[in-house]
Enzyme design. Structure first.
Site, PDB file in Angstrom:
ATOM      1  N   GLY A  35      42.319  39.934  35.389  1.00  0.00           N
ATOM      2  CA  GLY A  35      43.071  38.762  34.962  1.00  0.00           C
ATOM      3  C   GLY A  35      43.538  38.914  33.544  1.00  0.00           C
ATOM      4  O   GLY A  35      42.735  39.186  32.656  1.00  0.00           O
ATOM      5  N   CYS A  80      40.257  36.886  39.337  1.00  0.00           N
ATOM      6  CA  CYS A  80      39.586  36.655  38.067  1.00  0.00           C
ATOM      7  C   CYS A  80      38.391  37.583  37.927  1.00  0.00           C
ATOM      8  O   CYS A  80      37.926  38.157  38.908  1.00  0.00           O
ATOM      9  CB  CYS A  80      39.063  35.222  37.986  1.00  0.00           C
ATOM     10  SG  CYS A  80      40.352  33.987  38.217  1.00  0.00           S
ATOM     11  N   ASN A  99      35.540  32.905  40.495  1.00  0.00           N
ATOM     12  CA  ASN A  99      36.482  33.891  41.028  1.00  0.00           C
ATOM     13  C   ASN A  99      36.630  33.610  42.517  1.00  0.00           C
ATOM     14  O   ASN A  99      35.637  33.542  43.234  1.00  0.00           O
ATOM     15  CB  ASN A  99      35.922  35.313  40.798  1.00  0.00           C
ATOM     16  CG  ASN A  99      36.784  36.396  41.416  1.00  0.00           C
ATOM     17  OD1 ASN A  99      36.306  37.472  41.709  1.00  0.00           O
ATOM     18  ND2 ASN A  99      38.063  36.138  41.630  1.00  0.00           N
ATOM     19  N   GLY A 100      37.884  33.463  42.963  1.00  0.00           N
ATOM     20  CA  GLY A 100      38.141  33.151  44.374  1.00  0.00           C
ATOM     21  C   GLY A 100      38.982  31.900  44.479  1.00  0.00           C
ATOM     22  O   GLY A 100      39.325  31.301  43.458  1.00  0.00           O
ATOM     23  N   TYR A 149      43.003  47.902  45.969  1.00  0.00           N
ATOM     24  CA  TYR A 149      43.807  47.704  44.778  1.00  0.00           C
ATOM     25  C   TYR A 149      43.056  47.098  43.597  1.00  0.00           C
ATOM     26  O   TYR A 149      43.221  47.539  42.464  1.00  0.00           O
ATOM     27  CB  TYR A 149      44.998  46.800  45.110  1.00  0.00           C
ATOM     28  CG  TYR A 149      45.769  46.366  43.879  1.00  0.00           C
ATOM     29  CD1 TYR A 149      46.646  47.238  43.255  1.00  0.00           C
ATOM     30  CD2 TYR A 149      45.588  45.102  43.331  1.00  0.00           C
ATOM     31  CE1 TYR A 149      47.336  46.856  42.110  1.00  0.00           C
ATOM     32  CE2 TYR A 149      46.274  44.707  42.196  1.00  0.00           C
ATOM     33  CZ  TYR A 149      47.149  45.586  41.589  1.00  0.00           C
ATOM     34  OH  TYR A 149      47.821  45.212  40.464  1.00  0.00           O
TER      35      TYR A 149
HETATM   36  P1  AMP Z   1      55.976  46.118  45.483  1.00  0.00           P
HETATM   37  O1  AMP Z   1      56.591  47.490  45.562  1.00  0.00           O
HETATM   38  O2  AMP Z   1      56.829  45.200  44.694  1.00  0.00           O
HETATM   39  O3  AMP Z   1      55.613  45.594  46.802  1.00  0.00           O
HETATM   40  O4  AMP Z   1      54.638  46.243  44.627  1.00  0.00           O
HETATM   41  C1  AMP Z   1      53.634  47.061  45.081  1.00  0.00           C
HETATM   42  C2  AMP Z   1      52.738  47.389  43.924  1.00  0.00           C
HETATM   43  O5  AMP Z   1      52.056  46.231  43.487  1.00  0.00           O
HETATM   44  C3  AMP Z   1      51.724  48.413  44.312  1.00  0.00           C
HETATM   45  O6  AMP Z   1      51.862  49.469  43.403  1.00  0.00           O
HETATM   46  C4  AMP Z   1      50.398  47.752  44.145  1.00  0.00           C
HETATM   47  O7  AMP Z   1      49.535  48.593  43.407  1.00  0.00           O
HETATM   48  C5  AMP Z   1      50.677  46.503  43.368  1.00  0.00           C
HETATM   49  N1  AMP Z   1      49.985  45.324  43.925  1.00  0.00           N
HETATM   50  C6  AMP Z   1      49.642  45.073  45.171  1.00  0.00           C
HETATM   51  N2  AMP Z   1      49.049  43.884  45.302  1.00  0.00           N
HETATM   52  C7  AMP Z   1      48.999  43.346  44.091  1.00  0.00           C
HETATM   53  C8  AMP Z   1      48.475  42.115  43.556  1.00  0.00           C
HETATM   54  N3  AMP Z   1      47.940  41.197  44.321  1.00  0.00           N
HETATM   55  N4  AMP Z   1      48.560  41.921  42.244  1.00  0.00           N
HETATM   56  C9  AMP Z   1      49.124  42.832  41.460  1.00  0.00           C
HETATM   57  N5  AMP Z   1      49.658  43.991  41.900  1.00  0.00           N
HETATM   58  C10 AMP Z   1      49.591  44.247  43.195  1.00  0.00           C
END
Ligand code: AMP
Length: 473
Positions: free
Chosen positions: A28, A2, A103-104, A243
């Site tokens: 979010g 969030c 947030n958390g 990320y």
């Molecule tokens: P996947 O290939 O399905 O494992 O997705 C990996 C992608 O999801 C990467 O490009 C990351 O930038 C993104 N990603 C990693 N962690 C998260 C997260 N918690 N929420 C949203 N996107 C994520």
């Protein structure tokens, strides 16, 4: 995850909070909300499902007068994606309206909630944050500050909070400091925000970032430091740098952009691809990492994938089915860059593997000769209990497969993950200050059984219309 925002002592607080929430949209995308408090202490709130500009029309903003505002952008990590779980919470409290943005994730929320329900509490939502509101309201102590402290002493886990009690605002970061919070000054007033990009957008000047366990109150135009929460070992979430946060933010004292470039450089040192023709990122979160990789290795940086910016972050929309479909809608390869080339694709992380698998297929179909996948973080082997939406063990590709098995699953020529040590060194100077539980399995808190699974969706009461709350002192 969030985004939270607070504005105090500034005309048109809702307008400023709106802009800041806009800049925190990446944190979010399910719902957004705001509570504004006027000079008479009347709090008015509005929450809705959807993006910030969808939730806050001009009409809605004009109905939120006041010089104090707190806001929230949400995607669910505890409690379902429903309007009743949207924040800020706004309740009648003995010292005036109480509004809360969180947030958390609280790791002992289930336990506390069960206990509160047994003692007669009636919950409006399934979100863990509401537990805090009940704990504050039911505390035996006298003043709001003592009651807040009492509540904080009972919760475990990750909480960055912005609270408004009457016309007093509080900014709080849990003793481990999992999630960021920044204090800034603007035209004699004050702002609080998850990230500095939300302050840049309104021209606010950063005063300082909150340390773990820090809490302050803003009252009558003054910032007052309150005695820090009992000390614990800092556990800044390293995934914020990898990320989650925006690259133009300063988070945990580090430029997110520079940290990501360094992660890319370290990745090039650990897993070089000597004969590659070009390197490109999975945009946008890995852009800076690809830049670092190219700088360090001398491999030419390219744009090999184009992202449609009108599609939200794939993970943020819950539900596996829509996520898989969205990959194709979201990315398209540039054939002219890829055809007959040996390419290095950089991503920040690999979670389920669904995005990467679809991307590799696309890249191969676009004519790549060799595909070398490089990840700027180690294998994710466990869920996050502190506010990042990582899935359960079963869904995490690296929880059950070896690197070689993942390589085969993704159908890449080579696969290289950044090492844990390499990631921590690249992310910041002081090793050990980060939480890296999702990579290392070293969880800094106890994980109660009840929350060891996935977000709790029980007791959900669904409300589909946007709600407008008016609460007078
Ligand atoms: P996947 O290939 O399905 O494992 O997705 C990996 C992608 O999801 C990467 O490009 C990351 O930038 C993104 N990603 C990693 N962690 C998260 C997260 N918690 N929420 C949203 N996107 C994520």
């Amino acid at each position: 995850m969030c985004g939270v925002i607070g504005v105090a002592g500034l005309k048109n607080a809702a307008g400023l909070a709106y802009l800041s929430l806009y800049a925190l949209q990446h944190r979010g995308q399910e719902s957004a909300g705001m509570v504004a408090i006027d000079s008479a202490g009347t709090a008015r709130g509005h929450r809705g499902m959807g993006l910030v500009p969808e939730v806050f029309t001009q009409r809605v903003l004009s109905e939120l007068p006041g010089d104090i505002a707190i806001g929230h952008t949400r995607y669910s990590t505890a409690g379902s994606s429903a309007l009743l779980n949207a924040q800020p919470s706004l309740v009648h409290y003995h010292a005036g309206p109480l509004a809360l943005s969180h947030n958390g994730n609280l790791t002992n929320a289930e336990e506390l909630r069960d206990d509160l329900v047994r003692r007669g509490s009636i919950f409006q939502s399934s979100a863990d944050s509401e537990v805090l509101v009940h704990l504050i309201a039911r505390s035996d102590r006298q003043s709001p500050e003592e009651q807040i402290l009492d509540a904080l002493e009972r919760v475990e886990g990750a909480y960055t909070l912005i609270l408004a009690v009457g016309r007093t605002m509080y900014g709080i970061v849990d003793p481990r400091g999992f999630r960021p919070l920044v204090l800034a000054e603007l035209n004699g007033g004050w702002m609080l925000a998850s990230e500095t990009c939300a302050l840049d957008i309104v021209g606010a000047r950063v005063v300082r970032e909150f340390g773990p366990g820090e809490w302050i109150k803003i009252e009558d135009g003054m910032v007052v430091d309150l005695p820090p929460l009992p000390k614990k070992e800092p556990q800044r979430c390293v995934f914020e740098l990898i990320y989650f946060s925006r690259p133009d933010s300063i988070v945990f004292g580090t430029s997110v952009d520079l940290a990501r470039r360094e992660l890319g450089r370290q990745l090039a040192r650990e897993h070089p691809v000597p004969n590659a023709d070009c390197v490109f990122s999975v945009p946008d979160s890995a852009n800076a990492m690809a830049l670092g990789f190219a700088e360090e290795s001398g491999v030419k940086l390219e744009h090999g994938l184009i992202r449609n910016h009108y599609v939200g972050r794939t993970f943020i929309n819950p539900g596996q089915a829509s996520r898989t479909e969205k990959v194709r809608i979201k990315f398209n390869p540039v054939r002219e860059v890829i055809q007959d080339q040996s390419i290095v694709v950089i991503d920040d992380s690999l979670v389920r593997g669904t995005t990467s698998k679809a991307l590799v297929r696309m890249i191969r179909e676009a004519g790549a000769r060799e595909v070398h996948m490089r990840l700027a973080s180690p294998p994710i082997t466990g869920p996050c209990y502190y506010g990042i939406d990582t899935p359960t063990h079963e869904e995490l590709i690296a929880a059950s497969l070896s690197v070689e098995e993942i390589r085969r699953e993704l159908a890449v020529d080579t696969l290289g993950y950044l090492s844990l040590g390499g990631m921590l060194t690249a992310a910041g100077k002081e090793e050990g200050r980060f939480c890296h539980a999702c990579f290392s399995g070293k969880y800094p808190t106890e994980i109660p059984q009840a929350s060891a699974g996935k977000p709790n969706h029980r007791n959900d009461v669904l409300m589909v219309e946007a709600d407008l709350i008016h609460s007078n002192q």
